[in-house]
Design a protein around this motif. Structure first.
Motif, PDB file in Angstrom:
ATOM      1  N   PHE A   1      63.979  30.052  44.543  1.00  0.00           N
ATOM      2  CA  PHE A   1      63.199  30.599  43.801  1.00  0.00           C
ATOM      3  C   PHE A   1      62.468  31.886  44.190  1.00  0.00           C
ATOM      4  CE2 PHE A   1      63.456  26.434  42.133  1.00  0.00           C
ATOM      5  CZ  PHE A   1      63.456  26.476  40.769  1.00  0.00           C
ATOM      6  N   ARG A   2      62.208  31.611  45.687  1.00  0.00           N
ATOM      7  CA  ARG A   2      61.520  32.885  46.129  1.00  0.00           C
ATOM      8  C   ARG A   2      62.395  33.857  46.433  1.00  0.00           C
ATOM      9  NH1 ARG A   2      58.692  28.283  48.673  1.00  0.00           N
ATOM     10  NH2 ARG A   2      60.459  28.121  50.135  1.00  0.00           N
ATOM     11  N   ILE A   3      63.802  33.781  46.958  1.00  0.00           N
ATOM     12  CA  ILE A   3      64.810  34.698  46.967  1.00  0.00           C
ATOM     13  C   ILE A   3      64.684  35.535  45.513  1.00  0.00           C
ATOM     14  CG2 ILE A   3      67.091  35.088  46.923  1.00  0.00           C
ATOM     15  CD1 ILE A   3      67.365  32.708  49.072  1.00  0.00           C
ATOM     16  N   MET A   4      64.747  34.799  44.434  1.00  0.00           N
ATOM     17  CA  MET A   4      64.945  35.542  43.162  1.00  0.00           C
ATOM     18  C   MET A   4      63.456  36.146  42.766  1.00  0.00           C
ATOM     19  SD  MET A   4      67.941  35.855  42.487  1.00  0.00           S
ATOM     20  CE  MET A   4      67.697  36.130  40.973  1.00  0.00           C
ATOM     21  N   GLY A   5      62.471  36.158  43.454  1.00  0.00           N
ATOM     22  CA  GLY A   5      61.370  36.780  43.054  1.00  0.00           C
ATOM     23  C   GLY A   5      60.056  36.054  42.675  1.00  0.00           C
ATOM     24  N   ALA A   6      59.965  34.774  42.752  1.00  0.00           N
ATOM     25  CA  ALA A   6      58.916  34.085  42.208  1.00  0.00           C
ATOM     26  C   ALA A   6      57.775  34.434  43.082  1.00  0.00           C
ATOM     27  CB  ALA A   6      59.324  32.443  42.321  1.00  0.00           C
ATOM     28  N   VAL A   7      56.479  34.393  42.620  1.00  0.00           N
ATOM     29  CA  VAL A   7      55.479  34.772  43.500  1.00  0.00           C
ATOM     30  C   VAL A   7      54.339  33.539  42.867  1.00  0.00           C
ATOM     31  CG1 VAL A   7      55.775  37.057  43.493  1.00  0.00           C
ATOM     32  CG2 VAL A   7      54.298  36.114  41.766  1.00  0.00           C
ATOM     33  N   PRO A   8      53.446  33.074  43.554  1.00  0.00           N
ATOM     34  CA  PRO A   8      52.443  32.018  43.399  1.00  0.00           C
ATOM     35  C   PRO A   8      51.351  32.901  42.449  1.00  0.00           C
ATOM     36  CG  PRO A   8      51.937  32.942  45.603  1.00  0.00           C
ATOM     37  CD  PRO A   8      53.281  33.474  45.447  1.00  0.00           C
ATOM     38  N   VAL A   9      50.784  31.790  41.466  1.00  0.00           N
ATOM     39  CA  VAL A   9      49.911  32.501  40.608  1.00  0.00           C
ATOM     40  C   VAL A   9      48.611  32.824  41.166  1.00  0.00           C
ATOM     41  CG1 VAL A   9      49.320  30.187  39.995  1.00  0.00           C
ATOM     42  CG2 VAL A   9      48.705  32.226  38.415  1.00  0.00           C
ATOM     43  N   SER A  10      48.291  34.170  40.817  1.00  0.00           N
ATOM     44  CA  SER A  10      46.891  34.530  41.563  1.00  0.00           C
ATOM     45  C   SER A  10      46.544  35.971  40.816  1.00  0.00           C
ATOM     46  CB  SER A  10      46.955  34.755  42.801  1.00  0.00           C
ATOM     47  OG  SER A  10      47.648  35.952  43.296  1.00  0.00           O
ATOM     48  N   ALA A  11      45.260  36.195  40.661  1.00  0.00           N
ATOM     49  CA  ALA A  11      45.003  37.630  40.091  1.00  0.00           C
ATOM     50  C   ALA A  11      45.612  38.828  40.913  1.00  0.00           C
ATOM     51  CB  ALA A  11      43.552  37.728  39.832  1.00  0.00           C
ATOM     52  N   ALA A  12      45.448  38.512  42.232  1.00  0.00           N
ATOM     53  CA  ALA A  12      45.790  39.445  43.207  1.00  0.00           C
ATOM     54  C   ALA A  12      47.430  40.026  42.938  1.00  0.00           C
ATOM     55  CB  ALA A  12      45.833  39.280  44.413  1.00  0.00           C
ATOM     56  N   ASN A  13      48.311  38.736  42.763  1.00  0.00           N
ATOM     57  CA  ASN A  13      49.574  38.984  42.680  1.00  0.00           C
ATOM     58  C   ASN A  13      50.063  39.527  41.217  1.00  0.00           C
ATOM     59  OD1 ASN A  13      50.380  38.047  45.122  1.00  0.00           O
ATOM     60  ND2 ASN A  13      50.561  35.869  44.531  1.00  0.00           N
ATOM     61  N   PHE A  14      49.346  39.153  40.103  1.00  0.00           N
ATOM     62  CA  PHE A  14      49.294  39.890  38.844  1.00  0.00           C
ATOM     63  C   PHE A  14      49.106  41.281  38.887  1.00  0.00           C
ATOM     64  CE2 PHE A  14      49.222  36.089  35.834  1.00  0.00           C
ATOM     65  CZ  PHE A  14      50.206  36.590  34.990  1.00  0.00           C
TER      66      PHE A  14
ATOM     67  N   ARG B   1      60.221  38.429  37.802  1.00  0.00           N
ATOM     68  CA  ARG B   1      59.334  37.884  38.840  1.00  0.00           C
ATOM     69  C   ARG B   1      58.506  36.850  38.008  1.00  0.00           C
ATOM     70  NH1 ARG B   1      58.488  41.154  43.326  1.00  0.00           N
ATOM     71  NH2 ARG B   1      57.913  39.234  44.066  1.00  0.00           N
ATOM     72  N   GLY B   2      58.970  35.579  38.536  1.00  0.00           N
ATOM     73  CA  GLY B   2      58.311  34.516  38.077  1.00  0.00           C
ATOM     74  C   GLY B   2      56.759  34.261  38.803  1.00  0.00           C
ATOM     75  N   ILE B   3      55.818  34.023  37.603  1.00  0.00           N
ATOM     76  CA  ILE B   3      54.613  33.541  38.310  1.00  0.00           C
ATOM     77  C   ILE B   3      54.534  31.968  38.137  1.00  0.00           C
ATOM     78  CG2 ILE B   3      52.144  33.283  37.913  1.00  0.00           C
ATOM     79  CD1 ILE B   3      52.983  36.152  38.476  1.00  0.00           C
ATOM     80  N   SER B   4      54.570  31.361  39.486  1.00  0.00           N
ATOM     81  CA  SER B   4      54.847  30.064  39.972  1.00  0.00           C
ATOM     82  C   SER B   4      53.551  29.315  40.214  1.00  0.00           C
ATOM     83  CB  SER B   4      56.135  29.811  40.800  1.00  0.00           C
ATOM     84  OG  SER B   4      57.040  30.671  40.164  1.00  0.00           O
TER      85      SER B   4
END
Length: 694
Positions: free
Chosen positions: A491-504, A466-469
């Motif tokens: 990228f989103r299909i393969m699990g990328a998420v926008p960088v944020s403390a909440a997503n971490f 899950r890439g932090i993007s």
């Protein structure tokens, strides 16, 4: 809903009534695998089970075996055009004169917890099986109900709107915090827009495929065709209705589909023959029940639907995703999608350049992948990039990987990992199976390393990274020079998420395998002479969060970008040219800002595209260092000083990995693509090409 089993069939479809709990009426002597409800929308749910591809508690993908996921017909578990025509013919032949009613397909799998409702609204044919090829996969994440409008039914379009609206309002009253999806193709898209316009306060998600709001620009006008239809033989009238339903030249698509699958010639001919026979049988059924009066009714219904929906577009507030075909022969769907995007406040489009009107029936079209790529699937009031994520199935991954496979073939990556003992091995055996794990590494120019990295983890270890993007892959401040958001769907299909403390936090709490590049855009868009130099923030960003969940941290390095391309014009060069300087400023203004409070090199996040001259491909090398444990160090790493010490340690390990690979690759006799091809020509192209000693 209580289902006795997949072999439960029904003799007739009961009329629509308003009861709180639906019951299924057995249908005997029918091959149509449909469960039929006597209610608008039953609220009792099926037992919840894990979908075909999901995460276990330690973040490793669970993939069903071929025996579990394959149906008796489709090799990948999906139904085929043959099934579609057979079931349509069965439903049309057994259908009465009305009124319209809902049914739920039995081939939908058990759903995720709190799955949202999906109402499938039919094309002008009214059968309601437009999503048949996707029922199995969609049924894992939605509660699916399909609207069936019998061929002889004469319910007006405004009354159809009220019928769907009553279902929407009833379900909303039962689950007000859950979205309701309206999926409409052609005529059904007009129906979805009309319902959304009348219910702006209900959380609706519209998925519109080639909407017939452009019907006035079509050649299929009732003033022309209705008089002609009275003199048509019945067989031609049925063909015309079929054309109104599909509008795509389906037989040609059958041939393209069979050849595209690279099937053996005999199997391809058999598949085409079966599909064609089933289609002919369906047309024969239509010819028995279709009249000129019915055809005229359908054409006038289309015209009424388009006018009704267009007059109310200003009232539509729902989030909308328009799927437009580039080769729609009878509707200007691509132009219509652009028009609707300008009129609807929360609208995105996805264009399928080589597709015809019957988008849902085309091989290669995957509805779940489209929704995941567009971040259009959610179970609550807001999309959650972690909790609402639907991992790809093995076949969905292959469809993404195959077009990119040339990258791995050209660079022939060497993957090295470090065991607990410190021994370096040529495999990913040193990678922990259980999450949470945080992979922290160096970002090559333009992220060249990502395709081999993500694909090897998937294929060798069943691990989805899950890439932090950067948030610009998910949101644009305005339209302009930046690529369309659809460019980042993969990228989103393969699990990328926008960088944020909440997503971490959510990723670690779900025990995921997380991929992080602290250098971000500055590192991926470095200047001349900065290859393999780290550009990390001065203050630690990830250590304490990792320690909170006891995540293992794996530092890694990847080299080889300088073996495949030469940086001709970098950021400094481009800024000195007025045209490029203006372009950089415009691009940067469109992108969501990141690290606004940072200082130093990482604060310079101007968006630009360097000019690179390709080289004869060299080789990529990856080294994953020994995992660094944070388990049991939560209290210790609450100290800012201790956390910073570990941060510096991780950075130092990444630099050591880079230095090791840069030195060792000099002794690789197969660093050049020609020596690798020579080896593979004599040992087999699937053989592992040797590398340096380690």
């Amino acid at each position: 809903m209580a289902i006795a089993g997949a072999g439960v069939f029904a003799t007739a479809i009961p009329p629509l009534t308003r009861r709180h709990h639906g019951r299924f009426t057995p249908i005997s002597n029918s091959k149509t695998k449909l469960s039929v409800s006597a209610s608008v929308i039953p609220t009792e749910k099926q037992p919840r089970q894990r979908p075909a591809s999901s995460f276990t508690e330690n973040g490793v993908l669970v993939k069903k075996s071929a025996a579990d996921s394959h149906s008796s017909r489709g090799g990948d578990g999906r139904l085929t055009l043959k099934d579609y025509f057979e079931q349509c013919g069965e439903l049309v032949s057994r259908s009465d004169g009305g009124p319209p009613r809902w049914f739920s397909p039995l081939d939908c799998a058990s759903r995720l917890k709190d799955s949202p409702l999906l109402l499938s609204l039919p094309g002008v044919d009214g059968v309601g099986l437009g999503l048949l090829l996707h029922h199995q996969r969609l049924g894992q994440i939605f509660d699916i109900w399909c609207l069936h409008i019998p061929l002889a039914d004469r319910t007006s379009f405004p009354d159809l709107v009220k019928l769907v609206e009553s279902a929407v309002r009833f379900e909303h009253s039962q689950a007000p915090n859950r979205p309701i999806y309206l999926v409409g193709e052609s005529f059904g898209a007009c129906l979805a827009l009309a319902v959304a316009a009348r219910n702006p306060d209900i959380d609706l998600m519209l998925i519109l495929a080639n909407p017939a709001t452009s019907f006035s620009k079509s050649a299929l006008q009732p003033e022309t065709l209705v008089p002609l239809s009275t003199r048509m033989p019945e067989q031609l009238r049925s063909s015309l209705l079929y054309m109104l339903s599909l509008l795509s030249g389906s037989p040609f698509k059958m041939v393209a589909s069979a050849t595209g699958k690279r099937l053996p010639l005999e199997q391809a001919i058999t598949e085409i023959s079966q599909d064609t026979t089933a289609m002919s049988s369906y047309l024969s059924v239509l010819s028995d029940v279709l009249t000129a009066e019915t055809l005229g009714w359908k054409l006038n219904m289309l015209k009424s639907a388009a006018g009704f929906a267009n007059s109310r577009l200003h009232a539509v507030k729902a989030q909308t995703l328009i799927l437009a075909s580039g080769r729609d022969q009878l509707l200007p769907s691509r132009e219509e999608a652009e028009r609707l995007r300008q009129l609807l406040p929360k609208c995105e489009i996805r264009v399928f350049n080589d597709s015809g009107h019957a988008l849902f029936l085309e091989d290669g079209f995957n509805m779940v992948s489209i929704l995941t790529g567009a971040s259009f699937y959610r179970r609550g009031g807001r999309h959650d990039y972690v909790l609402d994520y639907v991992p790809p199935t093995p076949s969905e991954f292959r469809s993404i990987y195959e077009p990119q496979r040339w990258i791995e073939a050209a660079t022939n990556p060497v993957m090295l990992s470090t065991l607990e003992s410190g021994k370096i091995v040529r495999s990913l055996d040193g990678i922990p199976s259980e999450g949470p794990v945080l992979y922290v590494g160096y970002h090559m120019m333009l992220g060249f390393e990502l395709v081999p990295l993500v694909s090897r983890f998937w294929m060798e270890r069943n691990i989805l990274l899950r890439g932090i993007s950067h948030p610009m892959m998910f949101t644009k401040l305005r339209e302009g020079r930046l690529p369309a958001l659809s460019a980042f769907d993969t990228f989103r299909i393969m699990g990328a998420v926008p960088v944020s403390a909440a997503n971490f936090y959510r990723l670690f709490s779900s025990k995921s395998h997380v991929l992080l590049y602290p250098g971000g855009m500055r590192e991926a868009l470095h200047r001349k002479g900065e290859e393999y130099k780290l550009f990390w923030p001065e203050q630690s960003e990830f250590v304490r969060m990792a320690a909170k969940f006891g995540a293992k941290i794996i530092p890694f390095g990847s080299v080889g970008e300088d073996d495949i391309g030469q940086l001709l014009l970098d950021y400094n060069d481009l800024r000195s040219i007025p045209y490029f300087k203006n372009a950089i400023e415009e691009l940067t203004d469109e992108a969501v800002k990141l690290r606004n409070e940072a200082v130093g090199e990482v604060a310079n996040q101007d968006v630009h595209l360097p000019i690179i001259v390709p080289k004869v491909p060299g080789r990529f090398y990856y080294l994953f260092g020994k995992p660094i444990e944070t388990q049991g160090r939560k209290e210790e790493l609450k100290s800012r000083e201790k956390a910073h010490e570990l941060y510096i340690e991780v950075k130092s390990e990444v630099e050591k990995c880079l230095a090791y690979l840069k030195e060792k690759r000099e002794n690789d006799p197969y660093r050049n693509i020609f020596t690798r091809l020579t080896y593979q020509a004599t040992h087999g192209f699937d053989s592992q090409v040797p590398t340096f000693d380690f």
